[in-house]
Design a protein around this motif. Structure first.
Motif, short mmCIF file in Angstrom:
data_model
loop_
_atom_site.label_atom_id
_atom_site.label_comp_id
_atom_site.label_asym_id
_atom_site.label_seq_id
_atom_site.Cartn_x
_atom_site.Cartn_y
_atom_site.Cartn_z
N ALA A 100 0.88 -1.50 0.02
CA ALA A 100 -0.01 0.08 0.27
C ALA A 100 0.84 1.24 -0.10
O ALA A 100 0.41 2.14 -0.74
N GLN A 101 1.83 1.21 0.79
CA GLN A 101 2.74 2.37 0.81
C GLN A 101 3.45 2.79 -0.70
O GLN A 101 3.53 3.89 -0.90
N SER A 104 1.06 3.98 -2.94
CA SER A 104 0.84 5.35 -2.67
C SER A 104 1.77 6.47 -2.96
O SER A 104 1.43 7.44 -3.78
N ASN A 105 2.92 6.13 -2.59
CA ASN A 105 4.15 6.90 -2.98
C ASN A 105 4.21 7.14 -4.65
O ASN A 105 4.56 8.04 -5.02
N ILE A 107 1.89 6.79 -6.84
CA ILE A 107 0.76 7.58 -7.28
C ILE A 107 0.97 8.98 -6.94
O ILE A 107 0.60 9.91 -7.75
N THR A 108 1.33 9.39 -5.62
CA THR A 108 1.72 10.68 -5.30
C THR A 108 2.68 11.53 -6.26
O THR A 108 2.55 12.40 -6.81
N PHE B 219 -1.00 2.95 5.51
CA PHE B 219 -1.18 3.09 3.95
C PHE B 219 -2.01 2.14 3.89
O PHE B 219 -3.28 2.27 3.23
N GLU B 220 -2.15 0.86 4.32
CA GLU B 220 -3.10 -0.25 4.01
C GLU B 220 -4.32 0.20 4.87
O GLU B 220 -5.40 -0.24 4.28
N ASP B 223 -6.08 2.54 2.92
CA ASP B 223 -6.64 2.07 1.49
C ASP B 223 -8.10 1.46 2.06
O ASP B 223 -8.95 1.45 1.31
N GLU B 242 -1.86 11.79 -0.94
CA GLU B 242 -1.37 11.85 -2.38
C GLU B 242 -1.58 13.12 -3.15
O GLU B 242 -0.64 13.72 -4.04
#
Lengths: 223, 400
Positions: A100-101, A104-105, A107-108, B219-220, B223, B242
């Motif tokens: 997930a991280q 996310s990074n 996509i950022t 982050f998980e 989500d 983001e």
């Protein structure tokens, strides 16, 4: 061979089947990352909410298939898929976990103004930050994603445009069933199909382990 | 006559252009001190007669974000006067600078946050409900941040003047601060549903959800929370960590990094457990004060939170923070802790780790492996005690 299936619940349909046609690599990248995020959540979707599905198919080829009524498409899946008793994991060459991280990074960065900045230093700045604070291979991963071949291919049943083309006297310019290959204006082209292609045939078409498909000269009686 | 005759919203690049000085970019190696110092040095080296003022007046906001040299530079380039505004209390552990109260005007009323929420945020940020306080102020400073101090030996009661913030809202009837144990994601859905029910005109933009923790697992978590909200409430989510900004018609979901300067009617803060680090408490204080109607604080592990609950009850019933003044020796410990904290400030996490590794004499491959393990771990970043504990407990497995 690995085949994982994920139902798409209705509110997320627009993420994977956006209203505007996909026209850039950046958009494909965004969809790839959103799909990875969605798959990792591995949600149980109520039957009534199911509006499509994502199929992750890994054999000699590695692809994602986005399946919906009347429209399906596929792109390559550049991450390694590992399955064990705890479930499945994605990684980049077993070096960086695609969790997930990481997603996310990525996509950022690709959605930031810096990514499309005209100054190379502004472009590099956030990437450098993630190299420092997150993973020193962050740029290597991002570069791989920017440079990888996305292999975009789309199948459609497009009644509305077919009727318009037919009314204008050239139905073969927009066959009812067709396949769009590539996505940018100068590359993309359509190939007509006689009938709707089912999910399994779509996967089979792109599976390099199975027999190849052949183009045939058109048969007007079947159109 | 200065060349800027109109009001100009400007930055350092403008001054570099005006005085024809090479422009330096902010980076790990080039901090603001270095950038402003270069400009000032350049101006000081100019021959007499070659210097020209860039401005008549300068208005500066967010004083707390600039180093001293920046103000020297502004004084140098403004012909007549500079006006400086700032927040003396944006960081609750900054008060040791001493210069903070040397100002012409202090505005000590907060019109954004409900006084009850503000009091609770101050109390939990500074550890006022707990035996071990994280910070303590002299009476003059309490006054500057809007408190009256009532002393009964060591028992202290801190009160604020009531403020009428909304003409059309009886905000006294709404509990402005809600503290709950958090054990399931559905609680957040329930809270949003309740807010929706009680506020007919609410839009997704009115709600902000902040995850206070700083480890990789958030982050998980964000989500799954985002998917849940989208699925069950059919409201869009703006993952502000983001997008880095506001998006129309979407709930603002973020970690603590992207909320600076923003405010929302409703703020929901979520955390696995309350931590005792200064960094965490400052984040907690700042995040709770982002609301102007209601703040929720949902805590996974609520051990030890009973003192907070009773502290909140006192705030609600008596409009006062009830606390005990630290002893002189406790105050000395606080002061020294904060001094150490300020020395650590503004260093990157990598530098923070490097310093610890060098203190512990750990080098080479061993250092690299432990660094990787630390980044992967759930230890709060910049928590020195826990970091050292982790390294000592694990070094035999990572080092030959």
């Amino acid at each position: 061979m690995k085949k994982l299936e994920f139902n798409i619940s209705h509110p997320f349909l627009k993420t994977f089947f956006p209203h505007e046609r996909v026209k850039t690599k950046l958009r494909v990248l965004e969809i790839l990352l959103e799909a990875s995020r969605y798959m990792l959540l591995n949600l149980q979707i109520k039957k009534a909410d199911i509006s499509g599905k994502i199929v992750l198919y890994v054999d000699r080829m590695s692809r994602l298939f986005f399946i919906q009524e009347n429209k399906s498409y596929s792109i390559t899946f550049p991450f390694l898929v590992t399955e064990n008793e705890d479930g499945f994991f994605f990684s980049y060459k077993n070096e960086i976990e695609i969790n997930a991280q990481t997603i996310s990074n990525l996509i950022t960065v690709i959605k930031s103004n810096a990514f499309i900045d005209e100054c190379s230093l502004d472009f590099a700045n956030p990437i450098y930050d993630y190299e420092q604070d997150f993973d020193e291979k962050f740029w290597v991963l991002l570069r791989e994603l920017i440079l990888h071949e996305d292999g975009y291919i789309r199948l459609e049943k497009d009644e509305q445009n077919y009727i318009t083309a037919k009314d204008e006297g050239h139905p073969k310019k927009h066959p009812l069933f067709h396949m769009d290959i590539f996505y940018t204006g100068r590359c993309t082209f359509k190939t007509g199909l006689y009938e709707e292609v089912q999910e399994l045939h779509f996967i089979d078409l792109l599976d390099t382990n199975t027999d190849c498909k052949f183009f045939e000269k058109e048969d007007n009686t079947r159109l | 006559m200065p060349r800027h005759e109109v009001v100009s919203l400007t930055g350092i690049s403008n001054l570099c252009h005006f005085y024809n000085i090479p422009f330096l970019r902010f980076s790990f190696l080039t901090d603001y001190n270095k950038i402003f110092r270069q400009v000032l040095d350049h101006l000081n080296q100019l021959e007499e007669g070659a210097f020209e003022y860039a401005f008549d007046y300068i208005l500066i906001d967010e004083r707390q974000d600039f180093p001293k040299v920046f103000f020297e530079l502004c004084e140098r380039v403004a012909k007549k006067k500079i006006y400086i505004a700032g927040d003396i209390f944006q960081d609750i552990f900054e008060n040791t600078k001493g210069i903070e109260l040397e100002v012409n005007v202090i505005l000590n009323r907060c019109y954004r946050t409900d006084p009850r929420t503000l009091m609770f945020a101050h109390a939990v940020g500074l550890g006022l409900f707990e035996k071990k306080k994280l910070n303590w102020f002299p009476d003059e400073y309490w006054g500057a941040i809007g408190y009256s101090v009532n002393r009964n030996e060591k028992n202290i009661q801190l009160t604020r003047d009531p403020i009428r913030r909304f003409e059309d809202l009886e905000d006294e009837d709404i509990p402005s601060m809600v503290l709950s144990k958090y054990d399931r994601t559905d609680q957040i859905i329930d809270i949003i549903k309740e807010i929706k029910n009680k506020n007919v005109n609410i839009t997704p933009n009115d709600i902000c959800i902040i995850v206070l923790d700083d480890d990789r697992s958030i982050f998980e978590y964000m989500d799954s929370l985002a998917y849940k909200i989208i699925s069950e409430l059919n409201w869009e989510i703006n993952r502000a960590y983001e997008s880095k900004g506001k998006v129309n018609d979407a709930i603002y979901l973020t970690n603590a990094n992207n909320v600076k300067g923003l405010e929302f009617p409703f703020v929901i803060c979520v955390t696995t457990a309350i931590k005792n680090t200064y960094r965490y408490r400052n984040v907690l204080y700042t995040m709770l004060t982002r609301s102007f109607i209601q703040s929720y604080l949902l805590v996974g592990n609520d051990n030890g939170l009973d003192v907070w609950r009773s502290g909140l009850e006192t705030i609600n019933s008596q409009r006062a923070i009830q606390t005990i003044e630290p002893t002189e020796s406790e105050k000395a410990v606080i002061k020294s802790n904060i001094r150490n904290l300020q020395k650590q400030k503004n260093i990157s996490y990598k530098d923070f780790l490097s310093k610890i590794f060098s203190e512990l004499k750990i080098k080479g491959e061993c250092k690299e492996k432990l660094e990787k393990a630390l980044i992967e771990s759930d230890i709060e970043k910049f928590d020195k005690d826990k970091t050292v504990k982790f390294i000592n407990a694990n070094k035999e497995f990572y080092c030959k």
